[in-house]
Design a protein around this motif. Structure first.
Motif, PDB file in Angstrom:
ATOM      1  N   UNK A  22       0.619  -1.151   0.039  1.00 11.74           N
ATOM      2  CA  UNK A  22       0.140  -0.100   0.176  1.00 11.74           C
ATOM      3  C   UNK A  22       0.907   1.204  -0.219  1.00 11.74           C
ATOM      4  N   UNK A  23       1.788   1.140  -0.822  1.00  6.89           N
ATOM      5  CA  UNK A  23       2.753   2.370  -0.999  1.00  6.89           C
ATOM      6  C   UNK A  23       2.354   3.113  -2.386  1.00  6.89           C
ATOM      7  N   UNK A  27       2.504   9.501  -2.023  1.00  2.90           N
ATOM      8  CA  UNK A  27       3.053   9.549  -0.655  1.00  2.90           C
ATOM      9  C   UNK A  27       4.642   9.488  -0.374  1.00  2.90           C
ATOM     10  N   UNK A  28       5.484   9.522  -1.797  1.00  5.18           N
ATOM     11  CA  UNK A  28       6.557   9.450  -1.753  1.00  5.18           C
ATOM     12  C   UNK A  28       6.873  10.849  -2.077  1.00  5.18           C
ATOM     13  N   UNK A  52      14.607  10.027  -0.982  1.00  3.56           N
ATOM     14  CA  UNK A  52      13.036   9.713  -0.815  1.00  3.56           C
ATOM     15  C   UNK A  52      12.452   9.798   0.480  1.00  3.56           C
ATOM     16  N   UNK A  53      11.550  10.283   0.755  1.00  3.29           N
ATOM     17  CA  UNK A  53      10.848  10.337   1.986  1.00  3.29           C
ATOM     18  C   UNK A  53       9.360   9.889   1.898  1.00  3.29           C
ATOM     19  N   UNK A  54       9.188   8.926   2.814  1.00  2.00           N
ATOM     20  CA  UNK A  54       7.649   8.191   2.757  1.00  2.00           C
ATOM     21  C   UNK A  54       7.103   8.885   3.813  1.00  2.00           C
ATOM     22  N   UNK A  55       5.928   9.936   3.308  1.00  4.14           N
ATOM     23  CA  UNK A  55       5.309  10.805   4.342  1.00  4.14           C
ATOM     24  C   UNK A  55       4.313  10.121   5.292  1.00  4.14           C
ATOM     25  N   UNK A  56       3.731   9.049   5.218  1.00  3.49           N
ATOM     26  CA  UNK A  56       2.871   8.596   6.170  1.00  3.49           C
ATOM     27  C   UNK A  56       3.773   7.837   7.304  1.00  3.49           C
ATOM     28  N   UNK A  57       4.842   7.191   7.082  1.00  9.94           N
ATOM     29  CA  UNK A  57       5.622   6.706   7.998  1.00  9.94           C
ATOM     30  C   UNK A  57       7.111   7.443   8.482  1.00  9.94           C
ATOM     31  N   UNK A  79      14.923   0.145  -1.710  1.00  7.99           N
ATOM     32  CA  UNK A  79      15.123   0.051  -0.133  1.00  7.99           C
ATOM     33  C   UNK A  79      14.042   0.484   0.852  1.00  7.99           C
ATOM     34  N   UNK A  80      13.445   1.428   0.152  1.00  4.84           N
ATOM     35  CA  UNK A  80      12.022   1.859   0.861  1.00  4.84           C
ATOM     36  C   UNK A  80      11.251   0.963   1.248  1.00  4.84           C
TER      37      UNK A  80
END
Length: 139
Positions: A22-23, A27-28, A52-57, A79-80
Motif C-alpha cells: 500500500x505504498x 505518498x513519496x 526519498x521520504x515516505x510521508x505517512x511513515x 530499499x524503501x
C-alpha cells in the motif's frame, strides 16, 4: 512504459510489491542531490543521488550507489519498500527470514553430524599422509 533503467520484469515486480504494501507514489517525496565520492566528473556534474521520504511513515532513504539517476531511483524505492515491509510484516518479512536462515546455519552441529564430519577429515588426512610417504620412498 519504462520509468527506471531496469528490465520491465524488475520494474513490474517493484510496482507490485509497492502496491501490496500500500505504498503510493503520491505518498513519496522525491528530491535529487548532487552526489559525491567515486564516479569522477560525471557524478560531480549531475544530481544523481536520490532522496526519498515516505510521508505517512516518515522513513527517509538516500541512494547514490549508481552513476545514473534512474537506477538510483529504482534502488532507493526497493530499499524503501524493504524498510516499510520490515515495519509492517515484522517477523514474517524477507529480511527477518534471511537473518533467521543465517542463524540456523551458524548453529552448532549435532553430535552425529560432528562425528561424521570429523571422520571424513580423518580419512582425508590419512589419504594425504599415505600419498606423501609413497612420494618420499621413491626418492
Amino acid at each position: 512504459m519504462n520509468i527506471f533503467s531496469v528490465s520491465p520484469r524488475k520494474e513490474s515486480a517493484l510496482i507490485e510489491k509497492m502496491a501490496s504494501l500500500n505504498i503510493r507514489e503520491e505518498d513519496i517525496q522525491e528530491s535529487f542531490i548532487r552526489s559525491g565520492g567515486k564516479g569522477g566528473q560525471h557524478v560531480n556534474k549531475t544530481s544523481s543521488c536520490v532522496y526519498l521520504k515516505h510521508i505517512p511513515t516518515g522513513i527517509e532513504v538516500k541512494c547514490q550507489k549508481e552513476r545514473s539517476q534512474s537506477l538510483n531511483r529504482y534502488r532507493a524505492r526497493t530499499i524503501l519498500t524493504e524498510k516499510i515491509e520490515t515495519i509492517i510484516k515484522g517477523k514474517a518479512s524477507e529480511e527477518q527470514q534471511r537473518i533467521e536462515k543465517i542463524r540456523r546455519q551458524k548453529r552448532r552441529r549435532s553430535r552425529k553430524a560432528k562425528e561424521k564430519m570429523l571422520a571424513e577429515k580423518k580419512f582425508t588426512s590419512t589419504k594425504k599422509k599415505l600419498r606423501s610417504r609413497s612420494f618420499d620412498n621413491n626418492d
